[in-house]
Design a protein around this motif. Sequence first.
Motif, short mmCIF file in Angstrom:
data_model
loop_
_atom_site.label_atom_id
_atom_site.label_comp_id
_atom_site.label_asym_id
_atom_site.label_seq_id
_atom_site.Cartn_x
_atom_site.Cartn_y
_atom_site.Cartn_z
N PHE A 73 0.63 -1.13 0.30
CA PHE A 73 0.17 0.09 -0.10
C PHE A 73 0.93 1.32 -0.02
O PHE A 73 1.59 1.59 0.87
CB PHE A 73 -1.31 0.38 0.93
CG PHE A 73 -1.85 1.07 1.03
CD1 PHE A 73 -1.97 1.76 0.46
CD2 PHE A 73 -2.97 0.73 1.90
CE1 PHE A 73 -3.09 3.07 0.37
CE2 PHE A 73 -4.05 1.48 1.96
CZ PHE A 73 -4.54 2.79 1.01
N VAL A 75 1.15 5.15 -0.17
CA VAL A 75 0.27 6.26 0.20
C VAL A 75 1.15 7.58 0.57
O VAL A 75 2.24 7.97 0.53
CB VAL A 75 -0.22 6.36 2.20
CG1 VAL A 75 -1.40 4.94 1.92
CG2 VAL A 75 1.12 6.15 2.85
N ILE A 78 1.70 10.11 5.15
CA ILE A 78 0.81 8.82 6.62
C ILE A 78 0.27 9.37 7.40
O ILE A 78 0.38 8.66 8.54
CB ILE A 78 1.96 7.48 6.98
CG1 ILE A 78 1.76 6.60 7.62
CG2 ILE A 78 3.18 7.97 7.79
CD1 ILE A 78 2.24 5.25 7.37
N ALA A 83 -5.55 9.42 5.23
CA ALA A 83 -4.63 8.49 5.00
C ALA A 83 -4.30 7.17 6.17
O ALA A 83 -4.92 6.19 6.13
CB ALA A 83 -3.48 9.23 4.86
N LEU A 87 -6.01 3.48 5.81
CA LEU A 87 -5.14 2.51 5.94
C LEU A 87 -6.14 1.83 7.26
O LEU A 87 -5.85 0.32 7.30
CB LEU A 87 -3.48 2.87 6.62
CG LEU A 87 -3.42 3.33 5.60
CD1 LEU A 87 -1.06 3.93 6.21
CD2 LEU A 87 -1.80 2.43 4.31
N ARG A 88 -6.42 1.40 8.22
CA ARG A 88 -7.05 1.41 9.08
C ARG A 88 -7.77 0.02 8.78
O ARG A 88 -8.19 -0.87 9.20
CB ARG A 88 -7.90 2.51 10.67
CG ARG A 88 -6.28 2.62 11.01
CD ARG A 88 -7.15 2.94 12.20
NE ARG A 88 -6.41 4.09 13.20
CZ ARG A 88 -6.15 3.56 14.16
NH1 ARG A 88 -5.43 2.09 15.04
NH2 ARG A 88 -5.01 3.53 15.36
N GLU A 91 -6.07 -2.43 6.72
CA GLU A 91 -5.50 -3.05 7.15
C GLU A 91 -6.54 -5.14 8.05
O GLU A 91 -6.39 -5.54 8.03
CB GLU A 91 -4.82 -2.71 8.71
CG GLU A 91 -3.79 -3.62 9.20
CD GLU A 91 -2.71 -2.78 10.87
OE1 GLU A 91 -1.88 -2.87 10.44
OE2 GLU A 91 -3.68 -1.95 11.36
N VAL A 103 2.72 -0.91 4.20
CA VAL A 103 2.77 0.73 4.04
C VAL A 103 3.96 1.51 3.39
O VAL A 103 4.70 1.29 4.21
CB VAL A 103 2.06 0.88 5.24
CG1 VAL A 103 1.71 2.18 4.74
CG2 VAL A 103 0.95 -0.01 5.51
N ASN A 105 5.67 5.15 2.51
CA ASN A 105 4.43 6.59 2.55
C ASN A 105 6.41 7.13 1.68
O ASN A 105 6.82 7.43 2.26
CB ASN A 105 4.89 6.81 4.14
CG ASN A 105 4.78 8.57 4.21
OD1 ASN A 105 3.33 8.95 3.34
ND2 ASN A 105 5.36 9.29 5.43
N GLY A 306 -11.28 1.98 3.33
CA GLY A 306 -9.45 1.11 2.71
C GLY A 306 -9.93 -0.37 2.57
O GLY A 306 -9.39 -0.90 2.38
N THR A 310 -9.53 -3.21 -0.22
CA THR A 310 -8.77 -4.17 0.07
C THR A 310 -9.90 -5.41 0.11
O THR A 310 -9.00 -6.01 -0.08
CB THR A 310 -8.36 -4.07 1.34
OG1 THR A 310 -7.33 -3.41 2.23
CG2 THR A 310 -7.58 -5.50 2.10
#
Length: 345
Positions: A73, A75, A78, A83, A87-88, A91, A103, A105, A306, A310
């Motif tokens: 991923f 981004v 971060i 973002a 991300l949460r 994940e 991840v 950044n 996110g 995913t």
Amino acid sequence: MAKGDAQRVATILDVAAAAGVSRTTVSRYLSQQFGSMSPATKARIDAAVAELSYRPSRLARGLRQDKSFTIGFVVPDITNPFAISVLRGAESVAEKRGYMLMVCNSDRDPVKERRYLDVLRSYGIDGLLIFTTGHNDEVVRELAAGPVPIVLVDQDIQDAELDLVGSDNVRAVEDAVEHLVEAGYDDVAYFTDVIGSTTSRAERADVFRTRFAPHATVSARVYEADVRDDAQLDAQLEAFLADPRGRRRCLFAGHGVMMLRLYSRLKERGLRIPDEISLLGFDDDEWARSAEPPLTTISQSTRDIGARATELLLDHIDGSVESRTVTRLPARLVVRRSTLPSGAH
């Protein structure tokens, strides 16, 4: 395992022996192939795994299935709350489906972003999520022609024909403009980072102009400034403040960090919100809800973005989807005291 083996790491054979099943059955269990497995057998393996503190080898699992069980991923920032929330969501889905999230950044640096894309490809990842800076479109198009599935997050890439998950920017800006018109604002400035080739920024600015166009009595202007460049942002804000074109003035921020910067500058100048100037913007961050006055915001489904991206990527990896999908999740206008209607107190 015998007492003397207490310090030895448990193996799949140990789990099979403890549960009274074959190694093949444990392998099916670890691959979550429960279709032909009885509840009693699954319960015995559950108990054996817990008792032995067994941790399957990700490398061995990957070699057996020709997968790394890792997705990348990339981004752009971060530290941005948007973002972080995306991300949460990513994940949580990756973990549930047995994948690790790697991840990277880019710090909004195109050179760094390009290097990370190359590194991730060399690591043999199974799939890639890209929240692009908008400056490496050709590199991403080349990657898209390869075997690794890619899903774009928030920012589209023209002619790449890749899956995209983001916000419904059109409806979000339309709702905000309608609110401002109904509240009687006649001098509105949209503040955005430098648009360049960033599709979401361009889309939001275009809708802002288009929706205000029929309202001849309203001055609607777009200001671009790098949110990290204090001098540039100050100059653009001063240009707007020094050129009043209506009685009721409002700043519309293109994202949460921009809204925070504008809020701080209005406070520093002693301008009262909403008595002298109003403020609203994208991203319903906690600080905006607790500001004085609380700010009108556009709440985006960041965590869901996110998660959905995913899920889509993993479905591509599993081969359960093939055609391109564009998913626009709803964003909700949350009206608070920073944009009061004319005559309200």
